[in-house]
Design an enzyme around this catalytic site. Structure first.
Site, PDB file in Angstrom:
ATOM      1  N   ALA A   1      10.665  41.513  -5.079  1.00 41.33           N
ATOM      2  CA  ALA A   1      11.441  41.176  -6.276  1.00 41.33           C
ATOM      3  C   ALA A   1      10.532  40.921  -7.478  1.00 41.33           C
ATOM      4  CB  ALA A   1      12.315  39.953  -6.005  1.00 41.33           C
TER       5      ALA A   1
ATOM      6  N   TYR B   1       8.158  38.915  -2.808  1.00 46.11           N
ATOM      7  CA  TYR B   1       7.090  39.745  -3.391  1.00 46.11           C
ATOM      8  C   TYR B   1       7.675  41.019  -3.994  1.00 46.11           C
ATOM      9  CZ  TYR B   1       2.877  42.559  -3.809  1.00 46.11           C
ATOM     10  OH  TYR B   1       1.868  43.358  -4.293  1.00 46.11           O
TER      11      TYR B   1
END
Length: 128
Positions: free
Chosen positions: A37, A35
């Protein structure tokens, strides 16, 4: 009807792109690398768009909300919320209106010279 590609190839335009990302794209979150990233990636997509559309007078910014009172966060336990508040210097959970006000500002003429920026809406969570 025009495709997104047509829009980016326009010779002259005016306007703005405002993406909504997350504080976790800026600070990460344990167990949520995927998430964090994806949110961080969206921030960097804005940087690419800024370079591509800036010459057409199109701004490209993002807002990165922190802990905001939503249907999702209303289901969190009181203990979790109290612990989260310890990391927020302003001492309160944000509201959807806090996010909306930031988006409205970035969409306004008052922000016409702001581009490539991620506006943190987190009550100071990233202050350290």
């Amino acid at each position: 009807m025009h495709s997104a590609g047509d829009w980016f190839h326009a010779k002259a335009a005016v306007g703005g792109i405002i993406n909504v990302t997350s504080v976790f794209g800026q600070m990460g979150q344990a167990g949520q690398a995927n998430y964090a990233a994806s949110e961080s990636g969206l921030d960097w997509i804005d940087h690419g768009h800024r370079a591509r559309v800036g010459s057409r007078n199109i701004t490209c910014n993002a807002v990165a909300p922190g802990f905001i009172e939503t249907a999702m966060t209303s289901g969190f336990s009181e203990d979790f919320k109290q612990n989260a508040l310890k990391a927020i210097p302003l001492g309160r959970i944000g509201t959807p209106e806090d996010v909306a006000n930031a988006v409205a500002f970035l969409a306004s003429d008052a922000a016409s010279y702001i581009t490539g920026h991620v506006l943190s809406i987190n009550g100071g969570m990233l202050m350290g």
